[in-house]
Structure formats: structure tokens, C-alpha cells
Enzyme design. Structure first.
Site, mmCIF file in Angstrom:
data_model
loop_
_atom_site.group_PDB
_atom_site.id
_atom_site.type_symbol
_atom_site.label_atom_id
_atom_site.label_comp_id
_atom_site.label_asym_id
_atom_site.label_seq_id
_atom_site.Cartn_x
_atom_site.Cartn_y
_atom_site.Cartn_z
ATOM 1 N N HIS A 77 0.816 -1.212 0.000
ATOM 2 C CA HIS A 77 0.000 0.000 0.000
ATOM 3 C C HIS A 77 0.851 1.266 0.000
ATOM 4 C CE1 HIS A 77 -3.501 -2.460 0.717
ATOM 5 N NE2 HIS A 77 -2.986 -2.933 1.832
ATOM 6 N N HIS A 100 5.030 6.606 6.996
ATOM 7 C CA HIS A 100 4.741 6.095 5.658
ATOM 8 C C HIS A 100 4.350 7.271 4.774
ATOM 9 C CE1 HIS A 100 0.827 5.962 7.823
ATOM 10 N NE2 HIS A 100 0.361 6.431 6.663
ATOM 11 N N HIS A 131 2.257 9.034 1.254
ATOM 12 C CA HIS A 131 1.118 9.038 0.327
ATOM 13 C C HIS A 131 1.414 9.954 -0.851
ATOM 14 C CE1 HIS A 131 -1.655 6.908 3.040
ATOM 15 N NE2 HIS A 131 -1.040 7.566 4.010
ATOM 16 N N GLU A 184 -2.712 13.531 1.189
ATOM 17 C CA GLU A 184 -4.104 13.218 1.537
ATOM 18 C C GLU A 184 -4.823 14.461 2.046
ATOM 19 O OE1 GLU A 184 -4.666 8.686 2.246
ATOM 20 O OE2 GLU A 184 -3.758 9.556 4.038
ATOM 21 N N HIS A 195 3.361 10.621 6.916
ATOM 22 C CA HIS A 195 2.609 10.478 8.161
ATOM 23 C C HIS A 195 3.491 9.791 9.202
ATOM 24 C CE1 HIS A 195 -1.546 10.603 5.974
ATOM 25 N NE2 HIS A 195 -0.981 11.786 6.085
ATOM 26 N N THR A 218 -6.387 6.897 7.885
ATOM 27 C CA THR A 218 -6.843 7.147 6.510
ATOM 28 C C THR A 218 -6.861 5.877 5.670
ATOM 29 O OG1 THR A 218 -4.629 7.720 5.675
ATOM 30 C CG2 THR A 218 -5.963 9.513 6.622
#
Length: 251
Positions: free
Chosen positions: A90, A115, A117, A121, A134, A201
Site C-alpha cells: 500500500h 509512511h 502518500h 491526503e 505520516h 486514513t
């Protein structure tokens, strides 16, 4: 459970290493960012993930109007290395050993993992950023505090460059992280922040998160964003309704 799904489940404490059994429950079924397994369907995955659909304090949000407030300073005492790095199917995630902390008011949280994104986000004034990091922290009580760092394209960031250069190209178990990756180098100079109550999230979307999104972005090289995008071109949940939640902004 075949080997691929077992790896997903174990790495899956991924984006929720803190949810223990509920994290595994969410990971036991396939979820993603597109189509039938995408965010619009997360609430139908299993009973543990119903909050993704019916929760009233879901994240991320579009940070538009804020209330200037005398918020406590973010007291970050992080070590200078990460323990392991993993491609969990992911995102790319770095895990940390004991010892790194965030103190917010009277509460001390332990840094568990960071991690990434793409794109960001959280939106600010309706606009997103190329990426967002995050940093997930957990208190002994189980409460979570996530420091969000927005990432803009510009000057190269050596720490993120090293992450991109050493990130596993395929999903699999965690491996030892490069010792030169310093999480402190992924922070802007000033630690002003937006604060609001929200959720994870990703499934199970538990509403247990104190969100601390830094107001100043960091800069990273466009080439490094592009390299991350080769693995994860889009792994961001759409913004959720704020449901009249107040977003406080430190002064």
C-alpha cells in the site's frame, strides 16, 4: 491464507500497526485505492471497517478555515535512524525502534512508523501537494497522534532521496533500513501545525487519531517524487466531510 496475503497481513499492521486485531481484520480482505476495492467500498470490507463509511470524524480533510490558537509546542525527541523499511503493498514505510517520542501537552507518544502518500491526503485551501508523510505515534493508553508533513517539489531532501534509493521495489517483508536515514531531516524548520480530531486514513479507519499537520511543507526533488510514483502513482484517500469539526492552527 496464501503467502501473498500472509505478507499483506503482517506488513499490514502497515498503515495501522497499532490496531492489532482490527488491523489484521482489515488486512485480511483486499483493499486498495481504485475500483471495487477502492475507498468508496472500504466500509463494506468487514465489520471492523464500518467506520470508513459511517464515521463522523474521518480523515483526511480539506483544511480551509482554521482557528488561531495557543496550542502546545510539538516536542519531538526522535532518534537519528530508522530500524526497518518495508514495501507493504500500500505504501513505503519505515519502522522505528523504542526511544523516539513526541510530547504534546502532558501526553507522551512513542514514534512507531512513518509512511508516505502520493498525492498528499490533506488539502490546504482546496489544493494538494505532490506527497505527504505520516509519522504515527502511540501513547501507552492506545491514543494515536499523527504528524503530517506536506511535501512540495523543489530542492532535494537527502533523507527522502535515500529512502527512495533504498525502498524495496516489490511487496515483501521488512528489511534493515539504511543507517543514514534520519527522520528529523524530513521536518521543516518551523513546527507550526494544524490540529483536529480524526481517523486513520486506511481501513479500519478507526477514529482514534489526533491529527497534527505541519503548516510548512518540506521540499523534495521532483525526481524522487517520480521514483516513488513508479511504485505508487496514487495511494491517497479522498478528503472526507469535516462534519463541523474545528481545525485549530498554532500561533
Amino acid at each position: 491464507m496464501d503467502r501473498r496475503h500472509l505478507l499483506k497481513a503482517l506488513a499490514g499492521l502497515a498503515v495501522c500497526p497499532l490496531c492489532t486485531t482490527t488491523g489484521l481484520a482489515a488486512e485480511g480482505v483486499h483493499w486498495g485505492y481504485e475500483g471495487e476495492a477502492g475507498p468508496a467500498k472500504w466500509g463494506e470490507l468487514d465489520t471492523a471497517s464500518k467506520a470508513c463509511a459511517v464515521g463522523a470524524q474521518q480523515s483526511p480533510i480539506d483544511i480551509s478555515s482554521t482557528i488561531k490558537s495557543q496550542l502546545p509546542a510539538l516536542k519531538l525527541a526522535w532518534g537519528k535512524t530508522a530500524d526497518t523499511i518495508v514495501n507493504n503493498g500500500h505504501t513505503i514505510q519505515l519502522n522505528f525502534a523504542e526511544g523516539s517520542t513526541l510530547k504534546l501537552g502532558d501526553t507522551t507518544y512513542k514514534l512507531v512508523q512513518v509512511h508516505f502518500h502520493r498525492p498528499s491526503e490533506h488539502l490546504v485551501g482546496g489544493k494538494n501537494f505532490p506527497m505527504e508523510a505520516h509519522f504515527v505515534h502511540r501513547a501507552d493508553s492506545g491514543a494515536l497522534a499523527v504528524v503530517g508533513v506536506l511535501m512540495a517539489e523543489g530542492k532535494a531532501n537527502p533523507a527522502f532521496g535515500k529512502i527512495v534509493a533504498t525502498m524495496p521495489a516489490k511487496e515483501g517483508p521488512a528489511v534493515k533500513a539504511d543507517s543514514s536515514i534520519n527522520p528529523n531531516a524530513l521536518l521543516p524548520k518551523k513546527l507550526g501545525y494544524y490540529r483536529y480530531p480524526g481517523s486513520l486514513t486506511t481501513p479500519p479507519c478507526s477514529e482514534t487519531v489526533e491529527w497534527l499537520v505541519l503548516t510548512d511543507p518540506i521540499q523534495v526533488a521532483a525526481a524522487d517524487v517520480a521514483a516513488f510514483a513508479k511504485l505508487y502513482p496514487m495511494n491517497a484517500r479522498p478528503v472526507q466531510k469535516d462534519n463541523r469539526r474545528y481545525v485549530l492552527q498554532s500561533v
